[in-house]
Design a protein around this motif. Structure first.
Motif, PDB file in Angstrom:
ATOM      1  N   LEU A   1       0.720  -1.195   0.058  1.00 49.64           N
ATOM      2  CA  LEU A   1      -0.126   0.049   0.155  1.00 49.64           C
ATOM      3  C   LEU A   1       0.919   1.235   0.191  1.00 49.64           C
ATOM      4  CD1 LEU A   1      -2.983  -0.615   2.717  1.00 49.64           C
ATOM      5  CD2 LEU A   1      -3.123  -0.231   0.053  1.00 49.64           C
ATOM      6  N   GLU A   2       1.928   1.160   0.896  1.00 45.27           N
ATOM      7  CA  GLU A   2       2.644   2.346   0.877  1.00 45.27           C
ATOM      8  C   GLU A   2       3.546   2.560  -0.352  1.00 45.27           C
ATOM      9  OE1 GLU A   2       3.950   2.894   5.540  1.00 45.27           O
ATOM     10  OE2 GLU A   2       4.987   1.221   4.551  1.00 45.27           O
ATOM     11  N   ARG A   3       3.921   1.700  -1.001  1.00 43.85           N
ATOM     12  CA  ARG A   3       4.542   1.832  -2.074  1.00 43.85           C
ATOM     13  C   ARG A   3       3.460   2.220  -3.392  1.00 43.85           C
ATOM     14  NH1 ARG A   3       5.854  -2.937  -2.418  1.00 43.85           N
ATOM     15  NH2 ARG A   3       4.556  -4.172  -3.660  1.00 43.85           N
ATOM     16  N   ASP A   4       2.455   1.631  -3.493  1.00 45.56           N
ATOM     17  CA  ASP A   4       1.488   2.323  -4.371  1.00 45.56           C
ATOM     18  C   ASP A   4       0.969   3.763  -4.089  1.00 45.56           C
ATOM     19  OD1 ASP A   4       1.442  -0.002  -5.751  1.00 45.56           O
ATOM     20  OD2 ASP A   4      -0.498  -0.537  -5.518  1.00 45.56           O
ATOM     21  N   ALA A   5       1.071   3.941  -2.785  1.00 43.33           N
ATOM     22  CA  ALA A   5       0.524   5.566  -2.289  1.00 43.33           C
ATOM     23  C   ALA A   5       1.730   6.129  -2.478  1.00 43.33           C
ATOM     24  CB  ALA A   5       0.064   5.468  -0.919  1.00 43.33           C
TER      25      ALA A   5
END
Length: 314
Positions: free
Chosen positions: A44-48
């Protein structure tokens, strides 16, 4: 950049970390390994493109971006649950038993119309009402004795509990007509109210009681209330005030639903008040009848004199 093929299980793992405060506790809640939960959050952090947690603190806390994202994640999962409940109607009428917990003033001011509508439009669903105090409702929810419960948002419910905000209501001072506070204009100053013995809600002497709205209202002004008695029954609070034991400080609906003959009810000069939400446990999926009741609660009008809440903010 967040993509449309984002996996919903990532959101579930992320919110479990938010609710429990740790990756290990979240793993137990969602029945996955801790590395798997960490992978979901990292994805999630990578995509966000931004960190969602401050991992240098214990328990782990959300970053500003994480706080905003958590609101959206909860909304997405609520929408999915609503879609499932809607589709259930096309697979056959939802039927079964659902247990709803509530506290006294919400039971009087909010539930009659809801339960009448459920009986009329959803006759295949039987709603069983369980009335308890706020802290007892937490115990009932954790033990699986209730599927949903209406309770104030303060003190906060325990981990693995989701909520949908419903309404805000102000705090009210109740005193006898011959009390010295009768000489003061409305709204009553907190500092003046703090000079007198106070009867409030909750459980007197309990550490958890400090989280109730009344205590917060005084402490936000640097004051310590002289609480001499506490009760969870609005009519008991009114009767204790009428007897001269002290002045009452409670929420609007508690006063609105009680017999106030012999006392005066007046607004307290504080911005904070009671926020009420419907709560449920995330340790197991809601049943179709419980999801249907949740949708009906969300669609209901809030009680007279209160203000509707949205997206978890007052």
């Amino acid at each position: 950049m967040l993509r449309t093929d984002l996996r919903l299980e990532w959101l579930v793992s992320f919110l479990s970390v938010v609710d429990t405060g740790s990756f290990s506790a979240a793993a137990e809640v969602v029945h996955r390994s801790q590395p798997r939960v960490s992978m979901h959050v990292a994805a999630l952090e990578r995509d966000a493109g931004v960190p969602l947690f401050d991992r240098d603190r214990r328990p782990v806390t959300l970053t500003d971006a994480g706080t905003v994202f958590a609101d959206h994640a909860r909304s997405i999962l609520r929408q999915l649950a609503g879609a499932e409940a809607a589709m259930a109607g096309y697979r056959g009428a939802v039927r079964g038993l659902v247990t709803l917990g509530s506290y006294p003033s919400a039971s009087v001011a909010f539930l009659p119309q809801l339960l009448e509508r459920m009986a009329r439009t959803r006759p295949a669903i039987k709603v069983v009402l369980v009335e308890r105090s706020t802290l007892e409702l937490d115990e009932a929810l954790a033990a699986g004795e209730v599927d949903l419960c209406l309770r104030p948002m303060s003190p906060p419910a325990g981990p693995s509990v989701e909520h949908l905000p419903l309404w805000w209501e102000g705090l009210i001072v109740v005193h006898r007509p011959d009390h010295p506070l009768a000489e003061l204009p409305e709204p009553l100053p907190v500092a003046k109210v703090a000079e007198h013995p106070i009867i409030t809600i909750g459980r007197l002497g309990s550490p958890t009681a400090m989280g109730f709205e009344t205590y917060r209202a005084f402490r936000e002004r640097g004051l310590e209330p002289n609480a001499v008695q506490a009760t969870n029954q609005p009519q008991t609070l009114i009767s204790l005030v009428r007897s001269g034991l002290g002045i009452g400080v409670t929420n609007l609906l508690a006063v609105a639903t009680a017999d106030t003959d012999g006392v005066v009810a007046r607004n307290l000069d504080v911005p904070c008040g009671r926020r009420v939400a419907v709560h449920w446990s995330t340790t197991s999926p809601l049943t179709p009848p419980a999801r249907t009741l949740l949708r009906e609660i969300e669609a209901s009008d809030v009680p007279t004199g209160t203000r509707r809440l949205a997206l978890g903010r007052p």
